[in-house]
Write a protein that holds these residues in place. Sequence first.
Motif, PDB file in Angstrom:
ATOM      1  N   SER A 307       0.641  -1.577  -0.408  1.00  0.00           N
ATOM      2  CA  SER A 307      -0.043   0.112  -0.375  1.00  0.00           C
ATOM      3  C   SER A 307       1.208   1.204  -0.090  1.00  0.00           C
ATOM      4  O   SER A 307       2.143   1.070   0.642  1.00  0.00           O
ATOM      5  N   ALA A 308       0.160   1.791  -0.297  1.00  0.00           N
ATOM      6  CA  ALA A 308       1.229   3.597  -0.436  1.00  0.00           C
ATOM      7  C   ALA A 308       2.190   3.612   0.475  1.00  0.00           C
ATOM      8  O   ALA A 308       1.544   3.738   2.290  1.00  0.00           O
ATOM      9  N   CYS A 309       3.560   4.396   0.490  1.00  0.00           N
ATOM     10  CA  CYS A 309       4.210   4.846   2.087  1.00  0.00           C
ATOM     11  C   CYS A 309       3.891   5.733   2.073  1.00  0.00           C
ATOM     12  O   CYS A 309       3.969   7.137   1.432  1.00  0.00           O
ATOM     13  N   PRO A 310       3.909   6.218   3.280  1.00  0.00           N
ATOM     14  CA  PRO A 310       3.125   7.755   3.811  1.00  0.00           C
ATOM     15  C   PRO A 310       4.537   8.604   3.791  1.00  0.00           C
ATOM     16  O   PRO A 310       5.624   8.067   4.170  1.00  0.00           O
ATOM     17  N   PRO A 311       4.478   9.623   2.941  1.00  0.00           N
ATOM     18  CA  PRO A 311       6.186  10.651   2.409  1.00  0.00           C
ATOM     19  C   PRO A 311       5.914  10.699   4.328  1.00  0.00           C
ATOM     20  O   PRO A 311       7.297  10.960   4.222  1.00  0.00           O
ATOM     21  N   ALA A 312       5.631  10.770   4.667  1.00  0.00           N
ATOM     22  CA  ALA A 312       6.346  11.124   6.647  1.00  0.00           C
ATOM     23  C   ALA A 312       6.559  10.402   7.114  1.00  0.00           C
ATOM     24  O   ALA A 312       8.001  10.338   7.114  1.00  0.00           O
ATOM     25  N   MET A 313       6.559   8.442   6.687  1.00  0.00           N
ATOM     26  CA  MET A 313       7.755   8.173   6.725  1.00  0.00           C
ATOM     27  C   MET A 313       8.664   7.168   5.508  1.00  0.00           C
ATOM     28  O   MET A 313       9.450   6.921   6.867  1.00  0.00           O
ATOM     29  N   LEU A 314       8.566   8.111   5.115  1.00  0.00           N
ATOM     30  CA  LEU A 314       9.411   7.662   4.051  1.00  0.00           C
ATOM     31  C   LEU A 314      11.138   8.519   4.696  1.00  0.00           C
ATOM     32  O   LEU A 314      11.919   8.894   4.738  1.00  0.00           O
ATOM     33  N   ARG A 315      10.449  10.233   5.260  1.00  0.00           N
ATOM     34  CA  ARG A 315      11.400  11.152   5.316  1.00  0.00           C
ATOM     35  C   ARG A 315      11.886  11.076   6.790  1.00  0.00           C
ATOM     36  O   ARG A 315      12.754  10.982   6.958  1.00  0.00           O
ATOM     37  N   ILE A 316      10.910   9.955   7.678  1.00  0.00           N
ATOM     38  CA  ILE A 316      11.500   9.552   9.142  1.00  0.00           C
ATOM     39  C   ILE A 316      12.389   8.700   8.554  1.00  0.00           C
ATOM     40  O   ILE A 316      13.570   9.036   9.710  1.00  0.00           O
ATOM     41  N   LEU A 317      12.092   7.878   7.854  1.00  0.00           N
ATOM     42  CA  LEU A 317      13.473   6.636   7.570  1.00  0.00           C
ATOM     43  C   LEU A 317      14.771   7.555   7.079  1.00  0.00           C
ATOM     44  O   LEU A 317      16.004   7.069   7.425  1.00  0.00           O
ATOM     45  N   VAL A 325      14.213   4.976   0.847  1.00  0.00           N
ATOM     46  CA  VAL A 325      13.384   4.247   0.889  1.00  0.00           C
ATOM     47  C   VAL A 325      12.771   4.127  -0.139  1.00  0.00           C
ATOM     48  O   VAL A 325      12.750   5.103  -0.623  1.00  0.00           O
ATOM     49  N   ILE A 326      12.544   2.988  -0.974  1.00  0.00           N
ATOM     50  CA  ILE A 326      12.589   2.828  -2.246  1.00  0.00           C
ATOM     51  C   ILE A 326      10.987   1.715  -2.413  1.00  0.00           C
ATOM     52  O   ILE A 326      10.707   1.382  -1.833  1.00  0.00           O
ATOM     53  N   HIS A 327      10.471   2.839  -2.935  1.00  0.00           N
ATOM     54  CA  HIS A 327       8.686   3.384  -3.000  1.00  0.00           C
ATOM     55  C   HIS A 327       8.184   1.847  -4.631  1.00  0.00           C
ATOM     56  O   HIS A 327       8.936   2.399  -5.626  1.00  0.00           O
ATOM     57  N   ALA A 328       7.644   1.084  -3.600  1.00  0.00           N
ATOM     58  CA  ALA A 328       7.251   0.335  -4.869  1.00  0.00           C
ATOM     59  C   ALA A 328       5.968   0.118  -5.115  1.00  0.00           C
ATOM     60  O   ALA A 328       4.831  -0.208  -4.017  1.00  0.00           O
ATOM     61  N   TRP A 329       5.127  -0.465  -6.332  1.00  0.00           N
ATOM     62  CA  TRP A 329       3.985  -0.806  -6.677  1.00  0.00           C
ATOM     63  C   TRP A 329       3.892  -1.677  -7.396  1.00  0.00           C
ATOM     64  O   TRP A 329       4.759  -2.526  -8.278  1.00  0.00           O
ATOM     65  N   GLY A 330       2.662  -2.634  -7.453  1.00  0.00           N
ATOM     66  CA  GLY A 330       2.938  -4.057  -7.976  1.00  0.00           C
ATOM     67  C   GLY A 330       1.776  -4.441  -8.033  1.00  0.00           C
ATOM     68  O   GLY A 330       0.413  -4.244  -6.841  1.00  0.00           O
ATOM     69  N   MET A 331       1.017  -6.054  -8.323  1.00  0.00           N
ATOM     70  CA  MET A 331      -0.023  -6.628  -7.436  1.00  0.00           C
ATOM     71  C   MET A 331       0.611  -7.977  -7.602  1.00  0.00           C
ATOM     72  O   MET A 331       1.267  -8.676  -8.417  1.00  0.00           O
ATOM     73  N   THR A 332      -0.813  -9.234  -7.356  1.00  0.00           N
ATOM     74  CA  THR A 332      -0.258 -10.502  -7.751  1.00  0.00           C
ATOM     75  C   THR A 332      -0.230 -10.983  -8.969  1.00  0.00           C
ATOM     76  O   THR A 332       0.569 -11.698  -9.381  1.00  0.00           O
ATOM     77  N   GLU A 333      -1.147 -10.439  -9.891  1.00  0.00           N
ATOM     78  CA  GLU A 333      -1.476 -11.049 -11.252  1.00  0.00           C
ATOM     79  C   GLU A 333      -0.063 -10.204 -11.729  1.00  0.00           C
ATOM     80  O   GLU A 333       0.079 -10.150 -12.726  1.00  0.00           O
ATOM     81  N   MET A 334       0.883  -9.571 -11.112  1.00  0.00           N
ATOM     82  CA  MET A 334       2.308  -8.977 -11.638  1.00  0.00           C
ATOM     83  C   MET A 334       3.198  -9.935 -11.268  1.00  0.00           C
ATOM     84  O   MET A 334       4.896  -9.426 -12.157  1.00  0.00           O
TER      85      MET A 334
END
Length: 562
Positions: A307-317, A325-334
């Motif tokens: 699910s979407a990574c909140p920008p606040a989490m990205l900044r804190i890490l 932080v490498i924000h990723a997107w995909g799905m089972t069908e992929m």
Amino acid sequence: MTTPLLGQMMDVPLTVSSLLAHAARHFGSTEIVSRRIEGDLHRYTYRDCEKRAKQLAQALIALGVEPGDRVATLAWNGYRHLEAYYGTTGFGAVCHTINPRLFPDQIAYIINHADDAYVLFDTTFAALVDTLAPQCPHVRGWIALCDEAHRPPMQTSVLCYETLMDGQDGGFDWPALDEQQASYLCYTSGTTGNPKGALYTHRSTVLHAFGAALPDSMSLSASDSVLPIVPMFHVNAWGLAHAGPLTGAKLVFPGKDLDGKSLYELMESERVTCSAGVPTVWLGLLNYLRETGGKFSSLQRTVIGGSACPPAMLRILEDDYGVQVIHAWGMTEMSPLGTLSKLNWEQSQRPLAEQRKLLEKQGHVIYGVDMKIVGEDGRELPWDGVAFGDLHVRGPWVIDRYFRKEESPLIDGWFPTGDVATIDPDSFLHITDRSKDVIKSGGEWISSIDVENVAVAHPAVAEAACIACAHPKWTERPLLVVVKRAGFDVTREELLAFYDGKVAKWWIPDDVVFVDELPHTATGKLQKLKLRDLFRDHVLPSALEDGRNCALTPGAQGKPVR
């Protein structure tokens, strides 16, 4: 017609077994570390893993399992689960990973739909197996992933994994397989109705492993120590169980304990450099670090998806802990990887604020995936970062149809993902919503994800979900459902004021509801369908101001639900 000139290269099929064979031969002494159900840490090498995977293949063949048969797993991340990945697929059977967090009736449906021959299970799921076994009469046997000393008392007659393994010598040669043979079967829990199966091939699995390991993807190498927090039952741990052996990276498996303390201690003791997981798990880890003052001594980067990574989490890490932080997107069908947020050289020269705005998006595709957004008329929309459209994808590790479904979901050769997105001139994808979650206010779209990201940036907010609520004038308006951070307080008015200047005024939620917890799916995603059902009778203050009620139920008395 001229006959095409064919190349003169070896015809070596892309098979899953070749990944482990490569690791065993060229990175044979590299460690695989697992926190076991038994409570201890187990260590062995890629060389050991391949031998035991071959023993498992021998044992399954002795049980009568044939190529094409499905062998299911109900297991956490660990070395025995990894052996099941390769021991089944290596001789042509299909490894069917099942999410044990689903409801028992859903699991029974999946087992029966897949027609699983055997089910391998961790002992923590003994009671679940006792519930499932009477509902799954075609399963030939249930295999407990343990030795005889740890065999659990059960109503179901079960086989013991280690006893089966002890009867084999591992003297087995991986057979040559057609790379188009089925390798893994994963069911998606993100659909309405019964789960649907995605049946991968050896070819698609190996190509996906290459894609996952690329520098502009997860960037794996033999110098990495990788801890997959994402479960091996969640789309093959996003390919890490294959990309690890492909690159020779050390693998560290956390078992069943995914709390902040357990993960942090394992990361530190095993010098983990790379990890991957959903935002909810990282939220727990960050809370633990905040409470204890801990810091990472080796972790360099993490992939966050599901699910979407909140920008606040990205900044804190990145700012507080030095973790990319490498924000990723995909799905089972992929299979599942589609896009990852990595900057090219030119983008990396831009001001930091601009870089961050890009990295907050889901990123660009990796080779092997193509994408487009289309409007309601089916025409492709421009990549201007403004136009919203339905996201379609295609590629060699994207499904053509669902398992045991004759009708293909493809539209002109493209798979409709069900996501609504924009694509900007930098080719960066931004998922604005699931098509079923988008809020349409007065004919204009509001991104529930963007609204949620602003909320979780508030120091008093632990988690937030934005859903559509009926409105007499605008049809739908956003309702924000919030979990407060322990020890913090915030009022409705303070939180709504926090939105000033951060989003368009008409995107600001009409109301805020505070709850103790939010419902999540079995894979850690916000369960907005359940939230919409829970708050379907909620009356927005703005609806009352218009002098009309919105889906009031008897007893609501015209007051907003609190």
